[in-house]
Scaffold this motif. Sequence first.
Motif, PDB file in Angstrom:
ATOM      1  N   ALA A  23      22.152  30.723   6.476  1.00 26.05           N
ATOM      2  CA  ALA A  23      23.178  31.823   5.938  1.00 26.05           C
ATOM      3  C   ALA A  23      22.781  31.923   4.439  1.00 26.05           C
ATOM      4  CB  ALA A  23      24.593  31.280   6.030  1.00 26.05           C
ATOM      5  N   ASP A  24      22.097  31.184   3.770  1.00 28.47           N
ATOM      6  CA  ASP A  24      21.905  31.322   2.492  1.00 28.47           C
ATOM      7  C   ASP A  24      20.330  31.860   2.408  1.00 28.47           C
ATOM      8  OD1 ASP A  24      24.087  30.510   1.455  1.00 28.47           O
ATOM      9  OD2 ASP A  24      23.189  28.227   1.319  1.00 28.47           O
ATOM     10  N   ASP A  25      19.574  31.945   3.354  1.00 26.04           N
ATOM     11  CA  ASP A  25      18.102  32.549   3.580  1.00 26.04           C
ATOM     12  C   ASP A  25      18.189  33.880   3.830  1.00 26.04           C
ATOM     13  OD1 ASP A  25      15.343  32.197   3.426  1.00 26.04           O
ATOM     14  OD2 ASP A  25      15.377  31.702   5.409  1.00 26.04           O
ATOM     15  N   LYS A  26      18.800  34.586   2.785  1.00 23.18           N
ATOM     16  CA  LYS A  26      18.602  36.160   2.992  1.00 23.18           C
ATOM     17  C   LYS A  26      17.633  36.768   2.205  1.00 23.18           C
ATOM     18  CE  LYS A  26      22.097  36.399   6.231  1.00 23.18           C
ATOM     19  NZ  LYS A  26      21.798  36.759   7.491  1.00 23.18           N
ATOM     20  N   LEU A  27      16.875  37.926   2.557  1.00 23.70           N
ATOM     21  CA  LEU A  27      15.835  38.290   1.966  1.00 23.70           C
ATOM     22  C   LEU A  27      16.559  39.555   1.068  1.00 23.70           C
ATOM     23  CD1 LEU A  27      12.868  37.761   1.714  1.00 23.70           C
ATOM     24  CD2 LEU A  27      12.423  39.650   3.168  1.00 23.70           C
ATOM     25  N   PRO A  28      16.340  39.374  -0.358  1.00 24.18           N
ATOM     26  CA  PRO A  28      17.003  40.639  -0.924  1.00 24.18           C
ATOM     27  C   PRO A  28      16.517  41.771  -0.805  1.00 24.18           C
ATOM     28  CG  PRO A  28      15.965  38.992  -2.312  1.00 24.18           C
ATOM     29  CD  PRO A  28      16.100  38.196  -0.896  1.00 24.18           C
ATOM     30  N   VAL A 154       2.569  36.375   6.161  1.00 24.74           N
ATOM     31  CA  VAL A 154       3.465  35.880   5.136  1.00 24.74           C
ATOM     32  C   VAL A 154       4.839  36.121   5.396  1.00 24.74           C
ATOM     33  CG1 VAL A 154       3.717  38.159   3.827  1.00 24.74           C
ATOM     34  CG2 VAL A 154       3.811  35.698   2.623  1.00 24.74           C
ATOM     35  N   LEU A 155       5.102  36.842   6.393  1.00 27.52           N
ATOM     36  CA  LEU A 155       6.532  37.777   6.555  1.00 27.52           C
ATOM     37  C   LEU A 155       7.381  36.256   7.088  1.00 27.52           C
ATOM     38  CD1 LEU A 155       8.586  39.653   6.609  1.00 27.52           C
ATOM     39  CD2 LEU A 155       7.847  40.607   8.882  1.00 27.52           C
ATOM     40  N   PRO A 156       6.854  35.512   8.029  1.00 29.27           N
ATOM     41  CA  PRO A 156       7.801  34.342   8.700  1.00 29.27           C
ATOM     42  C   PRO A 156       8.064  33.454   7.700  1.00 29.27           C
ATOM     43  CG  PRO A 156       6.064  34.789  10.323  1.00 29.27           C
ATOM     44  CD  PRO A 156       5.677  35.759   9.070  1.00 29.27           C
ATOM     45  N   ASN A 157       7.356  33.388   6.674  1.00 34.41           N
ATOM     46  CA  ASN A 157       7.590  32.329   5.401  1.00 34.41           C
ATOM     47  C   ASN A 157       8.596  32.936   4.368  1.00 34.41           C
ATOM     48  OD1 ASN A 157       5.942  30.491   6.867  1.00 34.41           O
ATOM     49  ND2 ASN A 157       4.600  30.276   5.214  1.00 34.41           N
ATOM     50  N   LEU A 158       8.728  34.185   4.277  1.00 34.98           N
ATOM     51  CA  LEU A 158       9.707  34.819   3.464  1.00 34.98           C
ATOM     52  C   LEU A 158      11.109  34.518   3.793  1.00 34.98           C
ATOM     53  CD1 LEU A 158       8.102  38.269   2.780  1.00 34.98           C
ATOM     54  CD2 LEU A 158       7.860  36.152   1.485  1.00 34.98           C
ATOM     55  N   LEU A 223       4.367  38.723  -7.593  1.00 34.25           N
ATOM     56  CA  LEU A 223       5.273  37.898  -8.509  1.00 34.25           C
ATOM     57  C   LEU A 223       6.518  38.004  -8.073  1.00 34.25           C
ATOM     58  CD1 LEU A 223       4.148  40.017 -11.813  1.00 34.25           C
ATOM     59  CD2 LEU A 223       3.741  37.485 -11.048  1.00 34.25           C
ATOM     60  N   ASP A 224       6.972  38.964  -6.960  1.00 35.42           N
ATOM     61  CA  ASP A 224       8.428  39.057  -6.621  1.00 35.42           C
ATOM     62  C   ASP A 224       8.481  38.045  -5.276  1.00 35.42           C
ATOM     63  OD1 ASP A 224      11.123  39.805  -6.616  1.00 35.42           O
ATOM     64  OD2 ASP A 224      10.651  41.094  -4.943  1.00 35.42           O
ATOM     65  N   MET A 225       7.492  37.752  -4.584  1.00 30.32           N
ATOM     66  CA  MET A 225       7.217  36.940  -3.303  1.00 30.32           C
ATOM     67  C   MET A 225       7.745  35.580  -3.647  1.00 30.32           C
ATOM     68  SD  MET A 225       4.336  38.212  -0.829  1.00 30.32           S
ATOM     69  CE  MET A 225       4.220  39.945  -0.303  1.00 30.32           C
ATOM     70  N   ARG A 226       8.489  34.918  -2.599  1.00 28.99           N
ATOM     71  CA  ARG A 226       8.638  33.626  -2.545  1.00 28.99           C
ATOM     72  C   ARG A 226       8.612  33.096  -1.110  1.00 28.99           C
ATOM     73  NH1 ARG A 226       8.443  34.727  -6.956  1.00 28.99           N
ATOM     74  NH2 ARG A 226       9.742  34.235  -8.772  1.00 28.99           N
TER      75      ARG A 226
END
Length: 475
Positions: A23-28, A154-158, A223-226
């Motif tokens: 629930a907290d793992d939302k991509l802004p 990278v998308l599945p890990n974002l 810089l913005d990715m995590r």
Amino acid sequence: MSANNPGAQHIDSNVASAQALLADDKLPLHRKITYGFTDMSGNLLYCIISSYMLYFFTNVFGLSVGMAGTLLLIGRFFDAIGAPVMGILVDHTKSKYGKSRPWFLWMSLPFAVFVWLLFTTPALSGTAKIVYAGVMYILADLSYTAMSTPITSVLPNLTSDTDGRMQANSIRLVLGNVGNFFAVTFIIPFATYLGHGNDQRGWSLAVGVYSIVAFILLIVAFLDMREKNIESEEVITIRQSLKATKHNWPWMIIVAANLLYWTAFIVRNSALPYYFQYNLSDKNLISFFNGFSIIQVLGMASVPLFVKIFHKWGTTVFFLALTMIGQVGIGLAGSNVTVALVFWCIACIGSGSACTMFFGMVGDTVDFGEWKNGIRANGFLTAIGASFCIQMGSGFGSFIAAKIMAGFGFSAALKTQSAASLGGISFTFVWVPVIIYAISLILMIMYRKWENHEKVVTSDLAKRHAEEAAKAAQA
């Protein structure tokens, strides 16, 4: 029940914790947009290569059409090695930034510089000039592969949120089309403006400006990715990556169909500048028609609705058929620019939407590889299914276009082309893509069997993952 079964209570507790984390793992929103910057950057430069490389080599750089086509094909053999190697490298990457994210930092500058050098004409002649063109083409392509492969992986890990992934991918495709729009629409008039009559100088300056913008976009994205859960990511060996392809029939079909799609697409794009400059005697139509390619965003936006009705294989077949109808209409329109433009828009909607489907379905084949062989090789399978197909298809398409036009007697040194040459350009631009698209369409009809099997794959994988999670919780 849980009171009588402590193990079940423990597992329920873990499930609840996992659901809370999800629930907290939302991509802004800002991260979805900066993720889209990666594709926007790639298309801003690579679409200049895929749309105008052959034209630049013959009409600006000064190579014969036969030599240009040969160089474009040779470069793709390096890509045949580069794409799978890049996929393996992503699977093996271990850094504090993750597996895919650091590649945007490492490759942003080389990608921008090599593309700029590719469109810069040096004061060389003869063999030295040909070698320069070939080397820069290879380096630009390899740097694009190293930058573009992580875009998919990278998308599945974002985020673990599937809705968030879908939204991010949609934004990526829209921004990618914005990059494509600026690349194919404005590069020729921008180069003409900056060159003041010197096309070589104009192209170098114009692509230089585009390269700076692309570099900035990639750095902002990095810089913005995590990336999430990078500490627990397992390193996959080369042997395991290759094993993931064993009996992975849906992956093989997608790779073949996507390779054919890109071959047809690049044949069309390579011949387009020649068709409008020589057959319709209006160079301004090159940028005018390419500008309307942005309309394909409408088709991309409608893809989810079509998938609900026709499923993925049927949607891809529909849009490939729509592309073919558009191509045929352009051929029948002849010198009627208005009618040709209408059918060009139809072809763009079809081709852009079909492209979207291939990007989506290659991810499904990763699931099939895990289900069939027990190995999840995201980097390797998506590198072949996406980057490899784009790169090799671009090489085959440019080579086919160059050889057909050369066979009909085209020469950039002639201001007025012969009737045979004009016929060859028209055949290459209109009809060759139709033939190749048709083969890709047939393959996608064959894919129907494997799409129908996806429910079994998804169900079995969910059970496996649940059992593994339960065992880990009890350990």
